[in-house]
Scaffold this motif. Structure first.
Motif, PDB file in Angstrom:
ATOM      1  N   LEU A 104      -4.933  -4.848 -25.134  1.00 51.47           N
ATOM      2  CA  LEU A 104      -4.383  -6.166 -25.473  1.00 51.47           C
ATOM      3  C   LEU A 104      -2.849  -6.206 -25.512  1.00 51.47           C
ATOM      4  CD1 LEU A 104      -6.951  -7.059 -28.280  1.00 51.47           C
ATOM      5  CD2 LEU A 104      -7.154  -7.335 -25.797  1.00 51.47           C
ATOM      6  N   ASN A 105      -2.301  -7.385 -25.261  1.00 49.58           N
ATOM      7  CA  ASN A 105      -0.865  -7.598 -25.464  1.00 49.58           C
ATOM      8  C   ASN A 105      -0.633  -8.031 -26.926  1.00 49.58           C
ATOM      9  OD1 ASN A 105      -1.308 -10.355 -25.724  1.00 49.58           O
ATOM     10  ND2 ASN A 105      -0.542 -10.887 -23.695  1.00 49.58           N
ATOM     11  N   TRP A 112      -7.078 -11.077 -32.011  1.00 48.73           N
ATOM     12  CA  TRP A 112      -8.295 -10.272 -32.187  1.00 48.73           C
ATOM     13  C   TRP A 112      -8.389  -9.750 -33.638  1.00 48.73           C
ATOM     14  CZ3 TRP A 112      -8.847  -4.846 -32.924  1.00 48.73           C
ATOM     15  CH2 TRP A 112     -10.113  -4.324 -32.658  1.00 48.73           C
ATOM     16  N   ALA A 113      -7.249  -9.367 -34.212  1.00 45.81           N
ATOM     17  CA  ALA A 113      -7.253  -8.772 -35.559  1.00 45.81           C
ATOM     18  C   ALA A 113      -7.315  -9.812 -36.678  1.00 45.81           C
ATOM     19  CB  ALA A 113      -6.012  -7.895 -35.748  1.00 45.81           C
ATOM     20  N   LYS A 325     -10.564  -9.955 -21.172  1.00 43.77           N
ATOM     21  CA  LYS A 325     -10.950 -10.615 -19.920  1.00 43.77           C
ATOM     22  C   LYS A 325     -10.728 -12.129 -20.018  1.00 43.77           C
ATOM     23  CE  LYS A 325     -14.871 -10.988 -16.807  1.00 43.77           C
ATOM     24  NZ  LYS A 325     -16.321 -10.868 -16.724  1.00 43.77           N
ATOM     25  N   ASP A 326     -11.246 -12.732 -21.062  1.00 44.56           N
ATOM     26  CA  ASP A 326     -11.067 -14.177 -21.258  1.00 44.56           C
ATOM     27  C   ASP A 326      -9.612 -14.537 -21.560  1.00 44.56           C
ATOM     28  OD1 ASP A 326     -13.619 -15.017 -20.815  1.00 44.56           O
ATOM     29  OD2 ASP A 326     -13.947 -15.836 -22.828  1.00 44.56           O
ATOM     30  N   ALA A 327      -8.996 -13.734 -22.411  1.00 41.43           N
ATOM     31  CA  ALA A 327      -7.629 -14.051 -22.855  1.00 41.43           C
ATOM     32  C   ALA A 327      -6.645 -13.940 -21.701  1.00 41.43           C
ATOM     33  CB  ALA A 327      -7.216 -13.132 -23.998  1.00 41.43           C
TER      34      ALA A 327
ATOM     35  N   PRO B 271      -9.371 -19.462 -24.991  1.00 37.93           N
ATOM     36  CA  PRO B 271      -9.997 -18.846 -23.806  1.00 37.93           C
ATOM     37  C   PRO B 271     -11.445 -19.305 -23.553  1.00 37.93           C
ATOM     38  CG  PRO B 271      -8.694 -17.222 -24.988  1.00 37.93           C
ATOM     39  CD  PRO B 271      -8.756 -18.437 -25.864  1.00 37.93           C
ATOM     40  N   PRO B 272     -12.322 -19.293 -24.547  1.00 34.88           N
ATOM     41  CA  PRO B 272     -13.687 -19.768 -24.243  1.00 34.88           C
ATOM     42  C   PRO B 272     -13.749 -21.272 -23.976  1.00 34.88           C
ATOM     43  CG  PRO B 272     -13.492 -19.165 -26.576  1.00 34.88           C
ATOM     44  CD  PRO B 272     -12.232 -18.723 -25.905  1.00 34.88           C
ATOM     45  N   ALA B 273     -12.859 -22.042 -24.591  1.00 34.56           N
ATOM     46  CA  ALA B 273     -12.829 -23.492 -24.319  1.00 34.56           C
ATOM     47  C   ALA B 273     -12.452 -23.737 -22.860  1.00 34.56           C
ATOM     48  CB  ALA B 273     -11.844 -24.186 -25.256  1.00 34.56           C
ATOM     49  N   LEU B 274     -11.497 -22.956 -22.349  1.00 33.87           N
ATOM     50  CA  LEU B 274     -11.102 -23.100 -20.940  1.00 33.87           C
ATOM     51  C   LEU B 274     -12.292 -22.801 -20.017  1.00 33.87           C
ATOM     52  CD1 LEU B 274      -8.793 -23.555 -18.833  1.00 33.87           C
ATOM     53  CD2 LEU B 274      -8.470 -21.063 -18.863  1.00 33.87           C
TER      54      LEU B 274
END
Lengths: 348, 348
Positions: A104-105, A112-113, A325-327, B271-274
């Motif tokens: 992650l960036n 995420w945290a 992947k999504d982010a 991300p999931p909304a997109l």
């Protein structure tokens, strides 16, 4: 009558005076990192009217910097400020609290945290060591380090004596480099004498203090093993559980302040430090594509092996991988797209 | 003797009970934005043992959403949660507290406001309205909005009835578009009937609630007028000055927690909304290069004019422009370079 007279709007409280000791994994002269604990401690004292005070000790003053987490787990001190990846020797899954190569960036690690799956995963994981943790600082994406000679292809990594540790060191070992463990003060003389060929530390603001551009001028990016690097405040869970609830809440908010302050501080200090380094002779290079591709493939192989050996590692890795992947798709139409536009327009 | 017996480690305090009202500029159903004030208020109550309580009112419950700042300035309420750019009608310089077209990204805005020149500039500016302010949320880079027809070149903006406001609206006016002011609830029916051609709102998580993909499926990026969008907690300065110092500190830390929480929440929800929007028929497009270039040039002209008219605007603009230049160079060898690498490797 008297019964209708309201009580004065004053709460009588008897808040305990609490004094804790905090050990930092960082030396005082790296004030960006060391300073996070001071920022948190000051905010906490200020918001509790000085009733909850945390004294900050630099690395080595109470315990060595890399034993900060253990000192908290065994209640030598109540709290520390450290980076989770220092403790991958105990469990490789510790990496994911700070950073793992090609994961992650900075924004994604925070998401995420704080709000993603990482929140519960990290809570449960650290509780297993009798530790409660809150994010408390981030170096942001680091540089790829200082090299005496240019790296023109993956071949140039063969036999390269490189000061790097953690999972990044394991990846580079598999690519033929020879990781070296060196204290911060030993980096400059080792590069000068040529007993090592390269060293990574952090980003421009911190790197500038070491003066490495004088002896290893080739400054590479990006630090693919340190795409972000989150620190935490780790707290002994028995001490945490004993705190009044409002002291717990005050500590949690103070940690958030320290976290956001840390990133803002790096983002203010790094740009002019980069300019100064380049003016002083540092030569900026992107790692060649074949190095990045090979490093990525090597990292993915390592992750498969570590996942097979350690179900906790696998749980963290699967979670970060799915989130990434999504982010990353979202990033491509949002901040990254905006940054690309700004870069383009500033060059026109 | 008795004299050597330590006093018990208990502080006798008489903390005042304080109850404030907060007006939000946001409606309850946009929980990402409305929720920031709730997060701050809960953290503050928790860290003061419920002695300092702030009740949150949604837009329209006490005053209209776009009058939140005024309600604080004139002490109708003690505090609000709002976006600085809503108030550019008072002074164009208000834009820089939130975002200005083609200026800072999310990390840069935070750096500038917490640790850069923005800290003092914003403090002094808001104090002029009897207001103290702390960052308290950010939508991050927004999308460029929903269009009934594709935008293939800058020519397609001519006569386009576009729901957009603020400085972005001024830029688009100069490019031939016709900005429309519409309440959130009017956007969908107006697009459906074709009384407007396009509308911008926020990013996927919030946009999804409006269902605009059904009537204006072309979803553009990046929102160059909203490269970031910071909100603040604005506090009446007389009320602030009356607070006990530790309540001030607790509020400041709680605001930082709300700020970091907001960004993390958007980064988890967007991300999931997109993905869902694209699955439902939204068609993603980057704005063509000629649109971005023309918009950039138009924006720079506008900034020169506004700077000539308003020295406060000029002071803010010069500061952000200088910071952006250095920060963008640093970005290209750090987070942006890392993101580029990840995008490349995930596609291989």
């Amino acid at each position: 009558g008297l019964a209708t007279i309201a009580a004065p709007a004053i709460a009588q409280s008897s808040d305990p005076i609490i004094r804790w000791r905090l050990v930092s994994s960082f030396p005082k002269n790296i004030e960006t990192l060391y300073g996070c604990a001071e920022v948190m401690s000051k905010a906490l004292a200020a918001s509790t009217d000085n009733k909850f005070q945390i004294q900050v000790f630099a690395a080595g003053e109470v315990v060595p910097g890399l034993q900060a987490f253990d000192a908290v787990a065994n209640n030598t001190v109540q709290i520390c400020h450290s980076a989770s990846y220092y403790y991958t020797g105990k469990d490789t899954a510790f990496a994911f609290g700070a950073h793992a190569p090609f994961m992650l960036n900075t924004r994604q690690q925070a998401a995420w945290a704080y709000h993603g799956e990482g929140k519960k995963l990290l809570e449960d994981f650290y509780r297993g060591f009798n530790v409660v943790a809150f994010p408390g600082g981030n170096t942001t994406t680091q540089m790829g380090g200082w090299f005496r000679k240019e790296i023109k292809s993956v071949e140039d990594l063969k036999g390269l004596k490189f000061r790097i540790s953690g999972l990044g060191g394991q990846v580079l070992t598999r690519m033929g480099a020879v990781p070296q463990q060196l204290g911060i003060g030993d980096i400059y003389p080792s590069l000068e004498r040529g007993t090592i060929d390269a060293a990574e530390f952090n980003g421009p603001a911190d790197d500038e203090k070491l003066g490495l551009y004088k002896v290893a001028p080739h400054y590479y990016y990006p630090g693919f093993w340190d795409g972000t690097s989150m620190q935490h405040f780790f707290i002994n869970s028995a001490e945490w559980d004993k705190l009044p609830k409002h002291y717990q809440a005050a500590l949690q908010s103070a940690a958030a302040l320290a976290n956001i302050d840390s990133i803002a501080r790096y983002d203010v200090l790094n740009p002019p430090a980069l300019r100064r380094l380049v003016a002083a002779g540092a030569k900026l290079h992107a790692f060649p594509a074949d190095v990045l591709d090979s490093a990525y493939d090597t990292t993915m192989e390592l992750y498969e092996e570590l996942s097979a050996k350690n179900p906790t590692f696998k749980k963290f890795y699967d979670s970060q991988k799915a989130f990434q992947k999504d982010a990353s798709l979202w990033n491509q139409v949002s901040e990254f797209a905006y940054d690309s536009t700004i870069i383009r327009e500033l060059r026109r």
